[in-house]
Design an enzyme around this catalytic site. Sequence first.
Site, PDB file in Angstrom:
ATOM      1  N   GLU A 181      -2.019  -9.142   4.428  1.00 54.48           N
ATOM      2  CA  GLU A 181      -1.993  -9.598   5.813  1.00 54.48           C
ATOM      3  C   GLU A 181      -3.384  -9.757   6.420  1.00 54.48           C
ATOM      4  OE1 GLU A 181      -1.521  -5.040   6.008  1.00 54.48           O
ATOM      5  OE2 GLU A 181      -1.053  -6.702   4.657  1.00 54.48           O
ATOM      6  N   HIS A 221      -3.719  -5.311   0.788  1.00 51.30           N
ATOM      7  CA  HIS A 221      -3.150  -5.776   2.054  1.00 51.30           C
ATOM      8  C   HIS A 221      -3.213  -7.304   2.133  1.00 51.30           C
ATOM      9  CE1 HIS A 221      -2.583  -1.904   4.148  1.00 51.30           C
ATOM     10  NE2 HIS A 221      -3.568  -1.506   3.352  1.00 51.30           N
ATOM     11  N   CYS A 228       0.832  -1.199   0.000  1.00 47.43           N
ATOM     12  CA  CYS A 228       0.000   0.000   0.000  1.00 47.43           C
ATOM     13  C   CYS A 228       0.874   1.259   0.000  1.00 47.43           C
ATOM     14  CB  CYS A 228      -0.978  -0.040   1.168  1.00 47.43           C
ATOM     15  SG  CYS A 228      -2.359   1.108   0.986  1.00 47.43           S
TER      16      CYS A 228
END
Length: 512
Positions: free
Chosen positions: A172, A170, A82
């Site tokens: 994660e 993202h 990002c």
Amino acid sequence: MSLLILDFGSQYTQLIARRVRELNVFCEIHPYTYAEDLLKKPLPADLQGIILSGSPCSVREADSPDVPMALFEQGLPILGVCYGAQLIAQKNAGEVAPSNTREYGRANLAYIATDNALLQGISPNSQVWMSHSDTIKQIPQGFVRIASTETVENAAYQWVGKPIFGIQFHPEVTHTLEGKQLLHNFVVNICGCRQDWTSASFVEISTQEIKEKVGNDRVVLGLSGGVDSSVAALLLHKAIGKNLYCIFVDSGLLRKNEYEEVLHSYQHLGLNVIGVNAHTEFYQTLEGLSDPEAKRKAIGRTFIEVFDREAHKISDVRWLAQGTIYPDVIESVSVKGPSVTIKSHHNVGGLPEKMNLKIVEPLRMLFKDEVRRVGKTVELPDHILHRHPFPGPGLAIRIIGDITAEKVRILQEADHIYIQNLRDAGWYDKIWQAGAILLNTQSVGVMGDERTYENVVALRAVTSTDGMTADWVHIPYELLAKISNEIINKVKGVNRVVYDISSKPPATIEWE
């Protein structure tokens, strides 16, 4: 360290580290400013890759977080997530601009360069999670686009000829369904990190490090009965044996029978534990205090005084052991600076300064879930290992208003009934944290033919992974009815029970 995560202030940075650790790869988080120090000397031989986190900032802002261009000239694999991706692009003359369309939430990868090393095994149309207001309008010359969504053309890219990648989503978060695969591709396949970070290897390495650090010195540790301090105690005991002295202070604010039960458990573990009954001191300190912060600070001061006094009864102590875990360490060096104080920290501070002892923190590199895995490895009994988190100030912050011995008795009885029913019904292990709260409100009731005007107890139960966010648990009505009925019938002084259905945020888990 195998992998370095540079933090630009994203709310997801800790989550990146946790996902990497789930791959059994060791990583550390440092503020982005750490990059300058890193480049002042030869890179650590064991550093195999770097991840640049997201950020609430915009790379277009003046004085936005930055790293030296030299970082990208070291030959190390780098993944920008990002903000990190936008930073790499901007520093190489790419164009970052405000997004024309909303880029927050679920999206799907409409194009994937399936032959790219970063995207091996990623399915066509794979779901990802976007969270940004800027977008990379144009990737730099010498870069190649490797993924797009319908609205984000440059969702992922690679610097041609270098193991440097950027992604605008993202990996994660769980909403990126194949995020773990992408991280595996980067961390294991591209960086070449060994997957040998396990609880067993941690126990072996940390006990050796404790032996080398502490030697034959004596160490004192404050036990709470919780997971962190108990695992720390067993690791220290494994390393230095009888030179560890544990102090368990009973403030009179523990759950019903908890002091006796915890002491009994520790004796079976072979630990040298000193139990201290300090009810009177804590109740005197709390007398007349109603403000939550005032209660927390009073308890903290009293704990330090009691612990310091008991520790000085042990001769030749050189070290103070603490159950500090990694989120505490990260927070202390946060790129965002000191956060607004919502509540004083649950763990009591101030002991190192007062006692003038050297510090040993065997868990300082572990997340909470890793602490539990290490606890299982060192054979911590399940009833301690899976114990719900319990606040450092104890029942004092579950009693709204001032503290008296009678209020503590009422809450202990009500809480005991609540927790025992959860255990009996098989719900305790489904819940992250549960507890009863004694309100400073009284209500009218009827018992027999008589009017009553007694206390209200609120029940709280939440699911969570780390306490940062939490949702209330949908306990069956039939079980709540049984608990309510039992509390009202058996606990003198209570005539009403309510259930808290607030999530965090906006509410906190504890009421005070």
